[in-house]
Design a protein around this motif. Structure first.
Motif, PDB file in Angstrom:
ATOM      1  N   ILE A 122       0.403  -0.342 -11.466  1.00 46.56           N
ATOM      2  CA  ILE A 122       0.618  -0.910 -10.122  1.00 46.56           C
ATOM      3  C   ILE A 122       1.398  -2.205 -10.317  1.00 46.56           C
ATOM      4  CG2 ILE A 122      -0.500  -1.954  -8.100  1.00 46.56           C
ATOM      5  CD1 ILE A 122      -2.967  -0.248  -8.680  1.00 46.56           C
ATOM      6  N   MET A 170      -3.036  -0.977  -1.523  1.00 55.75           N
ATOM      7  CA  MET A 170      -3.262  -0.262  -2.794  1.00 55.75           C
ATOM      8  C   MET A 170      -4.324   0.814  -2.650  1.00 55.75           C
ATOM      9  SD  MET A 170      -3.584  -3.230  -5.672  1.00 55.75           S
ATOM     10  CE  MET A 170      -2.357  -4.524  -5.642  1.00 55.75           C
ATOM     11  N   ASN A 210      -3.853   4.809  -2.844  1.00 48.91           N
ATOM     12  CA  ASN A 210      -4.491   5.478  -3.967  1.00 48.91           C
ATOM     13  C   ASN A 210      -5.446   6.570  -3.495  1.00 48.91           C
ATOM     14  OD1 ASN A 210      -5.652   6.204  -6.385  1.00 48.91           O
ATOM     15  ND2 ASN A 210      -6.722   4.270  -6.719  1.00 48.91           N
TER      16      ASN A 210
END
Ligand code: NAD
Length: 333
Positions: free
Chosen positions: A200, A112, A116
């Motif tokens: 997400i 993640m 990101n």
């Protein structure tokens, strides 16, 4: 006792050899996968020890049964690669139900954060004395909504990490844990709501006939534009062709995949001098907003040690005492 250990990697051998000093088993480490062609190698052994991409279908189980194998010891949690019906009444199957949920949840977080904040790209830019940050704009995780599908051991570890970022959590599970939800201030909801509201989405449920291709065209259509999709569970949860279309249409903002539905031939192997013949995997690897890791979520020192401990103890209890605390079928179920 003689153990045929398939799909051996250096880190497996190191962890098991060290711990086996206490057990004294005769372990033969085979590099190849267990499948129809290699199953006869287990002929003179008592136990086969296998991992996620070994094949334990009807034919393999038949060969193992004829070879008088007394136990199939999985050194992983998931068992979607085992035909349990064929094993039933023939060979007991044991697994490692939990070794470190933190290892997998923390890897999901790494995916993640990398996607990101684009640290995978920043690493190469600064190495090349390119100090431009153009194209690296990410988003604050704080205040955003994360949808967690499957709130077992790993899903719960994931939720606790994401709560630490100040995210709102929506969760879905066949068996919601209401006490956990109250303790951690999260909300259980349905899949539709998760798809519609999450920035997400992280998958932490097992692969079953019910969850096969859970993330398909129709699920993706309901999701927020630019959603980030993370899969550290099993590749078959996502219909890869639908994911690729959604990436091409820029519906999906980014995808972090530690698993892939056809990973068996590729993951865990060094194929850097080979041509990839799987066009779907090759296409996935071309996207700048897709990060593929090859099923390394479990790979921490703590997890490897726990896997070796539980597996050797499973073998000892099953073969020496006919006890199956981590059994998943037969008299061990
Ligand atoms: P777990 O059994 O503790 O939790 C799984 C959860 O999924 C349970 O709460 C269960 O109720 C829920 N579930 C089952 N069917 C569902 C469905 N149809 N819809 C929604 N929820 C459903 O398992 P875990 O230890 O948290 O592991 C989760 C998955 O992670 C495993 O199945 C495995 O495939 C994967 N895994 C990956 C790695 C890796 O290295 N990437 C390592 C370990 C496990």
């Amino acid at each position: 006792m003689k153990i045929a250990f398939f799909d051996t990697k250096p880190y497996d051998k190191e962890a098991f050899t060290k711990l086996n000093e206490q057990y004294g088993y005769d372990i033969k480490y085979f590099k190849m996968h267990l499948n129809e062609e290699t199953a006869t190698l287990a002929q003179d052994y008592d136990v086969v020890c296998v991992f996620v991409n070994d094949t334990l279908n009807k034919q393999v189980i038949e060969i193992l049964n004829q070879s008088k194998i007394q136990l199939i010891a999985l050194r992983c949690a998931g068992y979607n690669n085992v035909d349990l019906e064929s094993a039933l009444d023939k060979i007991p199957v044991v697994r490692v139900p939990a070794y470190s949920p933190y290892a997998v949840a923390e890897h999901a977080l790494a995916l993640m954060m990398t996607l990101n904040r684009k640290t995978h790209k920043a690493y190469w830019r600064t190495k090349d004395n390119n100090f431009s940050i153009a194209g690296f704009t990410g988003f604050d995780m704080h205040g955003k909504t994360a949808g967690v599908i499957g709130t077992g051991k790993i899903g719960k570890a994931m939720i606790q990490i994401l709560k630490g970022f100040g995210m709102n959590i929506l969760a879905y599970d066949l068996y919601p844990d209401k006490e956990f939800a109250a303790d951690f201030g999260i909300k259980y909801t349905d899949l539709e709501t998760i798809y519609q509201q999450s920035h997400i989405i992280s998958l932490h449920c097992p692969l079953t006939p019910q969850t096969h291709h859970l993330i398909n065209e129709s699920a993706i259509k309901k999701m927020k534009n630019q959603v980030m999709l993370i899969n550290t569970s099993r590749g078959g949860l996502i219909k890869t062709s639908a994911l690729i279309e959604a990436l091409k249409e820029k519906k999906i903002g980014s995808a972090g995949l530690d698993v892939y539905e056809e990973e068996g031939e590729y993951f865990f192997e060094d194929l850097s001098s080979d041509v990839i013949s799987d066009d779907t995997l090759a296409r996935l690897l071309t996207f700048p907003n897709v990060l593929v890791t090859s099923h390394q979520g479990f790979l921490t020192e703590e997890a490897l040690q726990n896997i070796a401990e539980t597996t050797l103890e499973n073998i000892k209890l099953a073969v020496e005492k006919q006890e199956y605390p981590n059994g998943i079928c037969h008299k061990c179920g």
